[in-house]
Each structure stands twice: as C-alpha cells, then as structure tokens.
Design an enzyme around this catalytic site. Structure first.
Site, PDB file in Angstrom:
ATOM      1  N   ARG A  28       0.822  -1.211   0.000  1.00 17.47           N
ATOM      2  CA  ARG A  28       0.000   0.000   0.000  1.00 17.47           C
ATOM      3  C   ARG A  28       0.856   1.261   0.000  1.00 17.47           C
ATOM      4  O   ARG A  28       0.559   2.222  -0.714  1.00 17.47           O
ATOM      5  CB  ARG A  28      -0.930   0.020   1.214  1.00 17.47           C
ATOM      6  CG  ARG A  28      -2.010  -1.044   1.170  1.00 17.47           C
ATOM      7  CD  ARG A  28      -2.782  -1.094   2.460  1.00 17.47           C
ATOM      8  NE  ARG A  28      -1.848  -1.448   3.540  1.00 17.47           N
ATOM      9  CZ  ARG A  28      -2.107  -1.291   4.827  1.00 17.47           C
ATOM     10  NH1 ARG A  28      -3.245  -0.776   5.228  1.00 17.47           N
ATOM     11  NH2 ARG A  28      -1.219  -1.636   5.738  1.00 17.47           N
ATOM     12  N   ASN A  46      -5.932  -2.914   2.109  1.00 21.99           N
ATOM     13  CA  ASN A  46      -5.869  -4.356   2.280  1.00 21.99           C
ATOM     14  C   ASN A  46      -7.273  -4.905   2.427  1.00 21.99           C
ATOM     15  O   ASN A  46      -8.136  -4.258   3.027  1.00 21.99           O
ATOM     16  CB  ASN A  46      -5.063  -4.730   3.531  1.00 21.99           C
ATOM     17  CG  ASN A  46      -3.577  -4.587   3.336  1.00 21.99           C
ATOM     18  OD1 ASN A  46      -3.080  -4.513   2.222  1.00 21.99           O
ATOM     19  ND2 ASN A  46      -2.850  -4.544   4.435  1.00 21.99           N
TER      20      ASN A  46
END
Length: 100
Positions: A28, A46
């Site tokens: 990320r 996520n």
C-alpha cells in the site's frame, strides 16, 4: 473569434484487485508513493482475504503505468493476479491509503 476552453485529458478510472504476496510487504505504501509520483489519484487498501484493492484515476497512460507497476509491486511482493475493471471516473483529488 472562437470560444477557447481548457479541456482536461479524458479521465479514466481503474478498479484493481491484486492477489499474491501483497500484504505485509509495504504494498500500500509503495503504491501510494508511485501513484503520487505519476500524478494518479485514488486509493489502496488491504482486504480481509489477503488481497489488495486499489482505485486509480488519471490519463490512459498514467493508469496503464500503474497497472503495469502493480504486477511488479514493491521488492518483497509477488503479485500473482491483477484483475482490472474500468469504471466511470469520480474526479478524486488525492491518493490515500484506506484502513478498515
């Protein structure tokens, strides 16, 4: 005399689901860094099933570059599948990491 308007390039939106070793490897954070460098707006998060979900908005070239990057990911990641769905752009103005 013509009426001059400033047109933005066509804004595209891609919704991605990335599978593989993509959690716990900084995916990320690297995605946000790369998207910011390329001028792409959107978000990344996520998912509980171990995948990463992302939305990118930008020009066709920007979106294609981000999709290509997602197959590579950060050094410790190993993306095995990237599903892409194109959607109507919403005009996002930043790139965020979402937490749920």
């Amino acid at each position: 005399m013509s009426n001059t308007t400033h047109e933005k390039p066509d804004l595209l939106r891609a919704h991605l689901l990335i599978s593989g070793r993509v959690q716990g490897v900084g995916y990320r954070y690297y995605t946000r860094q790369v998207a910011t460098q390329k001028g792409v707006n959107g978000w990344v998060k996520n998912l509980p099933d171990g995948r990463v979900e992302a939305v990118f908005e930008g020009s066709q070239a920007q979106i294609e570059a981000m999709i290509k990057w997602c197959y590579q990911g950060p050094p410790s990641a190993q993306a095995t599948q990237v599903k892409v769905e194109y959607q109507r752009a919403e005009g996002l103005y930043s790139f965020d990491i979402l937490y749920h």
